[in-house]
Structure formats: structure tokens, C-alpha cells
Design a protein around this motif. Structure first.
Motif, PDB file in Angstrom:
ATOM      1  N   GLU A 113       0.835  -1.206   0.000  1.00 42.10           N
ATOM      2  CA  GLU A 113       0.000   0.000   0.000  1.00 42.10           C
ATOM      3  C   GLU A 113       0.869   1.255   0.000  1.00 42.10           C
ATOM      4  O   GLU A 113       0.619   2.213  -0.752  1.00 42.10           O
ATOM      5  CB  GLU A 113      -0.913  -0.008   1.228  1.00 42.10           C
ATOM      6  CG  GLU A 113      -2.096  -0.947   1.115  1.00 42.10           C
ATOM      7  CD  GLU A 113      -3.002  -0.871   2.331  1.00 42.10           C
ATOM      8  OE1 GLU A 113      -2.819   0.063   3.142  1.00 42.10           O
ATOM      9  OE2 GLU A 113      -3.886  -1.743   2.474  1.00 42.10           O
ATOM     10  N   LYS A 114       1.903   1.236   0.808  1.00 43.05           N
ATOM     11  CA  LYS A 114       2.792   2.394   0.854  1.00 43.05           C
ATOM     12  C   LYS A 114       3.584   2.525  -0.443  1.00 43.05           C
ATOM     13  O   LYS A 114       3.829   3.628  -0.940  1.00 43.05           O
ATOM     14  CB  LYS A 114       3.730   2.279   2.056  1.00 43.05           C
ATOM     15  CG  LYS A 114       2.996   2.386   3.398  1.00 43.05           C
ATOM     16  CD  LYS A 114       3.913   2.135   4.583  1.00 43.05           C
ATOM     17  CE  LYS A 114       3.126   2.204   5.899  1.00 43.05           C
ATOM     18  NZ  LYS A 114       3.982   1.929   7.083  1.00 43.05           N
ATOM     19  N   ALA A 115       3.977   1.378  -1.019  1.00 47.25           N
ATOM     20  CA  ALA A 115       4.700   1.409  -2.290  1.00 47.25           C
ATOM     21  C   ALA A 115       3.811   1.943  -3.405  1.00 47.25           C
ATOM     22  O   ALA A 115       4.257   2.726  -4.258  1.00 47.25           O
ATOM     23  CB  ALA A 115       5.209   0.006  -2.640  1.00 47.25           C
ATOM     24  N   ALA A 116       2.532   1.543  -3.400  1.00 47.11           N
ATOM     25  CA  ALA A 116       1.606   2.023  -4.427  1.00 47.11           C
ATOM     26  C   ALA A 116       1.436   3.540  -4.333  1.00 47.11           C
ATOM     27  O   ALA A 116       1.346   4.240  -5.351  1.00 47.11           O
ATOM     28  CB  ALA A 116       0.263   1.317  -4.286  1.00 47.11           C
ATOM     29  N   ASP A 117       1.402   4.079  -3.101  1.00 47.48           N
ATOM     30  CA  ASP A 117       1.244   5.522  -2.914  1.00 47.48           C
ATOM     31  C   ASP A 117       2.497   6.297  -3.322  1.00 47.48           C
ATOM     32  O   ASP A 117       2.411   7.397  -3.883  1.00 47.48           O
ATOM     33  CB  ASP A 117       0.928   5.833  -1.440  1.00 47.48           C
ATOM     34  CG  ASP A 117      -0.458   5.339  -1.032  1.00 47.48           C
ATOM     35  OD1 ASP A 117      -1.292   5.147  -1.937  1.00 47.48           O
ATOM     36  OD2 ASP A 117      -0.681   5.144   0.173  1.00 47.48           O
ATOM     37  N   CYS A 118       3.672   5.714  -3.051  1.00 49.41           N
ATOM     38  CA  CYS A 118       4.932   6.453  -3.260  1.00 49.41           C
ATOM     39  C   CYS A 118       5.541   6.245  -4.645  1.00 49.41           C
ATOM     40  O   CYS A 118       6.041   7.204  -5.258  1.00 49.41           O
ATOM     41  CB  CYS A 118       5.943   6.055  -2.186  1.00 49.41           C
ATOM     42  SG  CYS A 118       5.445   6.489  -0.502  1.00 49.41           S
ATOM     43  N   VAL A 119       5.551   5.000  -5.135  1.00 49.90           N
ATOM     44  CA  VAL A 119       6.191   4.725  -6.434  1.00 49.90           C
ATOM     45  C   VAL A 119       5.202   4.226  -7.470  1.00 49.90           C
ATOM     46  O   VAL A 119       5.592   3.915  -8.598  1.00 49.90           O
ATOM     47  CB  VAL A 119       7.355   3.717  -6.276  1.00 49.90           C
ATOM     48  CG1 VAL A 119       8.417   4.272  -5.341  1.00 49.90           C
ATOM     49  CG2 VAL A 119       6.847   2.366  -5.771  1.00 49.90           C
ATOM     50  N   GLY A 120       3.914   4.099  -7.090  1.00 49.21           N
ATOM     51  CA  GLY A 120       2.868   3.767  -8.061  1.00 49.21           C
ATOM     52  C   GLY A 120       2.751   2.308  -8.400  1.00 49.21           C
ATOM     53  O   GLY A 120       2.134   1.960  -9.410  1.00 49.21           O
ATOM     54  N   ASP A 121       3.316   1.383  -7.601  1.00 41.84           N
ATOM     55  CA  ASP A 121       3.216  -0.041  -7.931  1.00 41.84           C
ATOM     56  C   ASP A 121       3.504  -0.864  -6.676  1.00 41.84           C
ATOM     57  O   ASP A 121       4.106  -0.377  -5.714  1.00 41.84           O
ATOM     58  CB  ASP A 121       4.224  -0.413  -9.025  1.00 41.84           C
ATOM     59  CG  ASP A 121       3.888  -1.754  -9.685  1.00 41.84           C
ATOM     60  OD1 ASP A 121       2.874  -2.366  -9.307  1.00 41.84           O
ATOM     61  OD2 ASP A 121       4.659  -2.188 -10.563  1.00 41.84           O
ATOM     62  N   ASN A 122       3.062  -2.130  -6.698  1.00 35.41           N
ATOM     63  CA  ASN A 122       3.450  -3.062  -5.654  1.00 35.41           C
ATOM     64  C   ASN A 122       4.908  -3.452  -5.838  1.00 35.41           C
ATOM     65  O   ASN A 122       5.424  -3.478  -6.972  1.00 35.41           O
ATOM     66  CB  ASN A 122       2.594  -4.328  -5.712  1.00 35.41           C
ATOM     67  CG  ASN A 122       1.176  -4.082  -5.248  1.00 35.41           C
ATOM     68  OD1 ASN A 122       0.862  -3.004  -4.756  1.00 35.41           O
ATOM     69  ND2 ASN A 122       0.322  -5.070  -5.405  1.00 35.41           N
ATOM     70  N   ILE A 123       5.559  -3.817  -4.752  1.00 35.46           N
ATOM     71  CA  ILE A 123       6.937  -4.297  -4.859  1.00 35.46           C
ATOM     72  C   ILE A 123       7.062  -5.745  -4.429  1.00 35.46           C
ATOM     73  O   ILE A 123       8.095  -6.375  -4.656  1.00 35.46           O
ATOM     74  CB  ILE A 123       7.915  -3.412  -4.047  1.00 35.46           C
ATOM     75  CG1 ILE A 123       7.535  -3.402  -2.564  1.00 35.46           C
ATOM     76  CG2 ILE A 123       7.970  -2.005  -4.606  1.00 35.46           C
ATOM     77  CD1 ILE A 123       8.523  -2.639  -1.693  1.00 35.46           C
ATOM     78  N   LEU A 124       5.984  -6.313  -3.827  1.00 37.53           N
ATOM     79  CA  LEU A 124       5.972  -7.716  -3.398  1.00 37.53           C
ATOM     80  C   LEU A 124       4.869  -8.468  -4.123  1.00 37.53           C
ATOM     81  O   LEU A 124       3.770  -7.956  -4.288  1.00 37.53           O
ATOM     82  CB  LEU A 124       5.729  -7.821  -1.884  1.00 37.53           C
ATOM     83  CG  LEU A 124       6.815  -7.293  -0.945  1.00 37.53           C
ATOM     84  CD1 LEU A 124       6.333  -7.384   0.501  1.00 37.53           C
ATOM     85  CD2 LEU A 124       8.102  -8.070  -1.109  1.00 37.53           C
ATOM     86  N   ASP A 125       5.180  -9.713  -4.564  1.00 34.62           N
ATOM     87  CA  ASP A 125       4.134 -10.532  -5.169  1.00 34.62           C
ATOM     88  C   ASP A 125       3.439 -11.348  -4.083  1.00 34.62           C
ATOM     89  O   ASP A 125       3.702 -11.167  -2.884  1.00 34.62           O
ATOM     90  CB  ASP A 125       4.700 -11.436  -6.274  1.00 34.62           C
ATOM     91  CG  ASP A 125       5.670 -12.490  -5.748  1.00 34.62           C
ATOM     92  OD1 ASP A 125       5.752 -12.672  -4.511  1.00 34.62           O
ATOM     93  OD2 ASP A 125       6.351 -13.138  -6.575  1.00 34.62           O
ATOM     94  N   ASP A 126       2.542 -12.249  -4.491  1.00 37.24           N
ATOM     95  CA  ASP A 126       1.752 -13.009  -3.529  1.00 37.24           C
ATOM     96  C   ASP A 126       2.591 -13.973  -2.703  1.00 37.24           C
ATOM     97  O   ASP A 126       2.146 -14.460  -1.665  1.00 37.24           O
ATOM     98  CB  ASP A 126       0.650 -13.811  -4.261  1.00 37.24           C
ATOM     99  CG  ASP A 126      -0.377 -12.886  -4.887  1.00 37.24           C
ATOM    100  OD1 ASP A 126      -0.464 -11.724  -4.446  1.00 37.24           O
ATOM    101  OD2 ASP A 126      -1.090 -13.334  -5.812  1.00 37.24           O
ATOM    102  N   GLU A 127       3.808 -14.289  -3.160  1.00 37.60           N
ATOM    103  CA  GLU A 127       4.679 -15.209  -2.439  1.00 37.60           C
ATOM    104  C   GLU A 127       5.698 -14.477  -1.576  1.00 37.60           C
ATOM    105  O   GLU A 127       6.677 -15.071  -1.144  1.00 37.60           O
ATOM    106  CB  GLU A 127       5.408 -16.127  -3.447  1.00 37.60           C
ATOM    107  CG  GLU A 127       4.492 -16.903  -4.379  1.00 37.60           C
ATOM    108  CD  GLU A 127       3.620 -17.879  -3.620  1.00 37.60           C
ATOM    109  OE1 GLU A 127       4.079 -18.367  -2.585  1.00 37.60           O
ATOM    110  OE2 GLU A 127       2.479 -18.127  -4.063  1.00 37.60           O
ATOM    111  N   MET A 128       5.474 -13.180  -1.341  1.00 33.70           N
ATOM    112  CA  MET A 128       6.394 -12.358  -0.553  1.00 33.70           C
ATOM    113  C   MET A 128       7.785 -12.299  -1.192  1.00 33.70           C
ATOM    114  O   MET A 128       8.814 -12.341  -0.525  1.00 33.70           O
ATOM    115  CB  MET A 128       6.504 -12.898   0.886  1.00 33.70           C
ATOM    116  CG  MET A 128       5.250 -12.718   1.724  1.00 33.70           C
ATOM    117  SD  MET A 128       4.894 -10.986   2.131  1.00 33.70           S
ATOM    118  CE  MET A 128       6.117 -10.653   3.379  1.00 33.70           C
TER     119      MET A 128
END
Length: 513
Positions: A483-498
Motif C-alpha cells: 500500500e505504501k509502495a503504491a502511494d509512493c512509487v505507483g506499484d506493488n513491490i511484493l508478489d503473492d509469495e512475498m
């Protein structure tokens, strides 16, 4: 030692001795006891007669022909035994059952046949199923099929192992007994599609496509947060649209859609019905062809069966998982979902190799999916305007009338001043790219625990242990970071497997150092 050597040189040794009872034994043994004739037990006699069918091979195991003979012999037998004997045996078989076990089984079978559907231990259930597969105690194959379904539905909750056998035997039952309805209709009527994803993978429609493909996928869409946020129908319909696009793409490029999943079809292989069951092919079969699906076909010739069996690509689960996850990833971006995911496919995957052999790169294939999702969403959200031609004619007449009233007669003396040029708006300064600064903002936004979690993931250590030690669920930890990555860099940085996405590894490494 010498005597033993002589004995070893001979082929055999015969020892004779004379037995004489001791004087004590003679005193104990009764002299003239009357011989009492044992009462005849008709049930035991019936079981003895059944065992005698073994005729010279009484200790045979897994003898399907003997089982069929004994089953026919006991076909109409009934019992009302009040006791219960436990029974556990791989390939349950009359020949190796005790008296009480036989009575327990036939009493249970009597109740089943009278309509009293009762659960039982697994070996008794399998023995009854073997009888049904062999046509024992049924009026016709349709009746046998109904009883198979009844016993499965009665016992599957207490004996889930049945799910590993019954679906396969139901298919064989339709092939061997030449039932009047199709297997596809039977599956649809009883809602058993989930047990036969392979069979109907290519005969998909909008209702079953996602369920069938997800059944053989390495990525389970039903565990996706996006899917469970009320988007089940959206994803299902979109995935169906993607599959249609791939099929059209395949036709345009002169290959079959099925070739992306099937390595080859193994033709003419010998087929024996009801494998893993005790079954003797007792029925004289007519020559015929039975097509279970477009790729799976069975043929009987001179009472012998052969089959065409599809051999799937070894990496099929990965490929199907990529199709589903890529569709979801594109759909998330299209609807501007708060979290994004990425999907990738190994170049070594057999389906990817098939595409490459056809001159199609993975980049082109990914673009095909992206365009299909975009087109699906555009069609889904487009606004349809309905024109009322009667109102349109009335509006045209009113407009002409208004135009006539606004016309001013020409006057040469009228001087019209040229229009003044509008003052141009000042140009706005273009903001500099703030993506790089977003990583600094993300570092500030992440808690110490979240930064430590990313460091542990980079080191390849067990993140589950770290989460447990800090009293936080893995999913909650991942969602907070994303959530924080989406707000700051516009994307997720972790997939479903961490796991950190490859494209962000360097940035995350710099951030946590």
C-alpha cells in the motif's frame, strides 16, 4: 560336519519314524467318545461353495476373473447379521474375508439395495463399487450408474479418498457400457466439471472457462485479493474474452489453440477399463468409437480397446497460471485497482518454446493479452446512445425556424470590426519526474519492522519466522508494504509469495542499505 557334508550331497533326505503315544497320553485320551454330528450352517455352506470356485488356486490375490465368478454366485444373496466385523484390505476380495466380515458386508449390501443408504468402512464400500462396475445386482447400466452416484454421494464426506477413484471410473463406465447419453451431458447435469478440467479445457464457454483452467493452473485465482473483492464475474468474463482472442490469433497464424497445451496425442495405446479396480472385462463389446473430447477418443475392435490419449506439455500448469495472472494484472491496471501485480513466463516453458517455434515472441503474446483486456473493458464500459428519429426531425424543424429568425438583412454600410485575439494563457511549468524521489518517500513511510522485513527477504531468509516473532500475519505485512509502495512509487513491490519483483530489486536494495 562330515555327516552334514554327506547330507548336502544328496538331493533330499527322507526320515521315517514311528509315533507311539506315551502312557500318560493314553490315560488322558478318552477311549470311546460318541461322535456327534455337527449342525449344518447353510450360510457357512454358501460361503464354502463360493470359495470352492477358486478351484485349485485358493490363495490367489487380485484375481479379477475369480472375483467376477464369485460375485455372480453371490449376486442375489441377502443377510441380516446383527454383528459388525471390521475389515481393511487393499483390493478387497471375498476369498480373503472371514465369516463375520462376509456376513457384515452382505448385510450392509442388503440394506443398500433396499434403499437404506448407509456409510461403511472403505474396504466394504470399494467391494460394493467393484460389484457395480462389473454389473452385479443391477437391472441395466443406467441403474448401475445411478447406484454408483448414490454410494459416492453417501460416503464421500466420510471417505474423501473416493474422490481419487470414482471420477475416473465414471468416465470409464460411460465408455465401456455405451450409455445412451453423452459423458459431457452427464458431467453438466451433476455439476462435476471440476473433476474433469482436462477433458473440457478446449470446449469452454463463459461460465466454465475460468473454473476449468484454474483447476490446472499453478496460480490459484480464487486466492487473489482482487478476485475476492467482488470481481469474480469481471475476471471470468474477461478471461473468456482473452481465450477467444488467443484462439483467433492461433487461427490467423496457422496453428491450433490446443497446441499451446498438448505436446502430442498418444494414438492406439491399449486401454483397459477401470484401472485400479478389481474388474474382469466380462461383456462382449460391439465395435464402436467413443469420443470423450476432441482430443480423447476410444475405439473397440474385436472386443479389444485402444485409445488416443493427449500428452500435455510438462509446463502446462505454469503456462495456464501465466494466462490467468497476466489477465488479472492487465485488468487491475485497467480498472485502476489500488494494488498491481506482474506476471512472467519462463522462456524454457514448453508452451513458450512452441510459440517461439511459430515465430511468436513472449513479448508479442503478452501484448495480445493486454490488447484483449483493453478491448474487453472498452466494450464493457462504452456508452450506447439511442437516437429517437421522431424527436430528431422535430428538433431539425425547430432549428431551421430559429435560424430564419436570426438572419439579418445585408447592409453594405455595416462595418464589422475584426475579432480581437485572445490573450494567450501562460505556459505552466512541467513538473520534474518525481519517481526517483518516490523511493526516498517510501523509505520514510515504511516502519522499521517493514524495512527489516524487506532486508530479510533480500537475504533469502524465512520471512514467516520474522513475522511470527513480531506478531504480525504475513498477508498484513505484505499489504502494508505494498500500500505504501503504491502511494509512493505507483506499484506493488511484493508478489503473492512475498518475493520482490525483479524490476524493483535494485531500488529496494538501495533503499534498505
Amino acid at each position: 560336519m562330515g555327516d552334514m557334508g554327506k547330507l548336502g550331497e544328496s538331493e533330499f533326505a527322507e526320515i521315517e519314524y514311528e509315533f507311539k503315544p506315551s502312557a500318560d497320553a493314553q490315560k488322558i485320551a478318552p477311549a470311546d467318545l460318541p461322535i456327534v454330528e455337527r449342525a449344518i450352517d447353510p450360510l457357512r455352506e454358501k460361503f464354502y461353495a463360493m470359495r470352492d470356485l477358486a478351484s485349485g488356486n485358493p490363495f490367489a490375490r487380485n484375481d479379477a476373473a475369480l472375483f467376477y465368478k464369485q460375485a455372480k454366485f453371490m449376486e442375489d444373496f441377502t443377510d441380516d447379521f446383527e454383528g459388525h466385523a471390521p475389515f481393511s484390505m487393499y483390493f478387497p476380495y471375498y476369498q480373503h474375508m472371514g465369516y463375520d466380515q462376509l456376513r457384515t458386508y452382505f448385510t450392509w449390501r442388503t440394506k443398500i439395495r433396499s434403499g437404506e443408504m448407509l456409510p461403511a468402512t472403505l474396504s466394504y464400500v470399494f467391494l460394493y463399487i467393484y460389484e457395480l462396475l462389473s454389473g452385479i445386482g443391477i437391472d441395466n447400466p443406467e441403474d448401475g450408474l445411478d447406484q454408483l452416484m448414490a454410494i459416492w454421494n453417501t460416503c464421500r464426506e466420510s471417505e474423501p479418498t473416493l474422490d481419487d477413484y470414482i471420477p475416473r471410473w465414471l468416465k470409464d463406465y460411460h465408455i465401456y457400457y455405451n450409455l445412451p447419453h453423452s459423458f459431457a451431458d452427464f458431467i453438466s447435469e451433476h455439476h462435476l466439471q471440476s473433476h474433469y478440467a482436462d477433458l473440457f479445457l478446449f470446449d469452454f464457454d463463459t461460465e466454465n472457462c475460468l473454473e476449468n483452467f484454474n483447476g490446472i493452473s499453478g496460480y490459484d485465482i480464487t486466492k487473489s485479493k482482487f478476485y475476492n473483492d467482488g470481481n469474480e464475474t469481471l475476471i471470468r468474463d474477461c478471461f473468456y474474452s482473452v481465450l477467444l482472442s488467443i484462439r483467433e490469433f492461433a487461427t490467423a497464424h496457422d496453428f491450433r489453440f490446443e497446441d499451446l497445451f498438448i505436446f502430442k496425442v498418444w494414438s492406439g495405446v491399449h486401454w483397459h477399463p477401470f484401472r485400479r479396480a478389481l474388474f474382469y472385462p466380462w461383456l462382449q463389446q460391439a465395435d464402436r468409437r467413443v469420443a470423450i473430447s476432441a482430443a480423447e477418443v476410444y475405439r473397440c475392435k474385436d472386443n479389444s480397446w485402444t485409445a488416443d490419449i493427449p500428452i500435455h506439455h510438462s509446463g502446462r500448469r505454469e503456462f495456464v497460471g501465466y494466462l490467468i495472472k497476466k489477465t488479472e494484472a492487465c485488468l487491475r491496471q485497467t480498472v485502476k485497482y489500488k494494488f498491481n501485480i506482474t506476471a512472467s513466463l519462463s522462456n524454457a516453458n514448453q508452451s513458450a518454446q512452441k510459440l517461439k517455434a511459430l515465430g511468436i515472441s513472449l513479448t508479442d503474446f503478452a501484448l495480445l493479452i493486454e490488447q484483449s483486456v483493453a478491448q474487453f473493458h472498452a466494450e464493457l464500459t462504452r456508452t450506447v446512445v439511442t437516437v429517437d428519429h421522431g424527436n430528431l426531425a422535430r428538433i431539425r424543424e425547430e432549428a431551421l425556424d430559429t435560424q430564419d429568425k436570426l438572419i439579418v438583412p445585408e447592409d453594405d454600410s455595416l462595418v464589422v470590426a475584426p475579432p480581437q485575439m485572445a490573450t494567450p494563457l501562460p505556459s505552466l511549468p512541467i513538473a520534474a519526474d518525481s519517481h526517483t524521489d518516490g523511493w526516498a518517500a517510501l523509505k520514510d513511510a515504511l516502519s522499521a519492522m517493514e524495512l527489516n522485513a524487506l532486508a530479510i527477504i533480500l537475504q533469502g531468509a524465512d520471512i514467516k519466522v520474522f513475522a511470527d516473532e513480531n506478531g504480525v500475519m504475513l498477508e498484513v505485512l505484505a499489504d502494508g508494504i505494498n500500500e505504501k509502495a503504491a502511494d509512493c512509487v505507483g506499484d506493488n513491490i511484493l508478489d503473492d509469495e512475498m518475493i520482490i519483483y525483479d524490476e524493483y530489486l535494485d531500488k529496494v536494495t538501495e533503499m534498505v542499505e
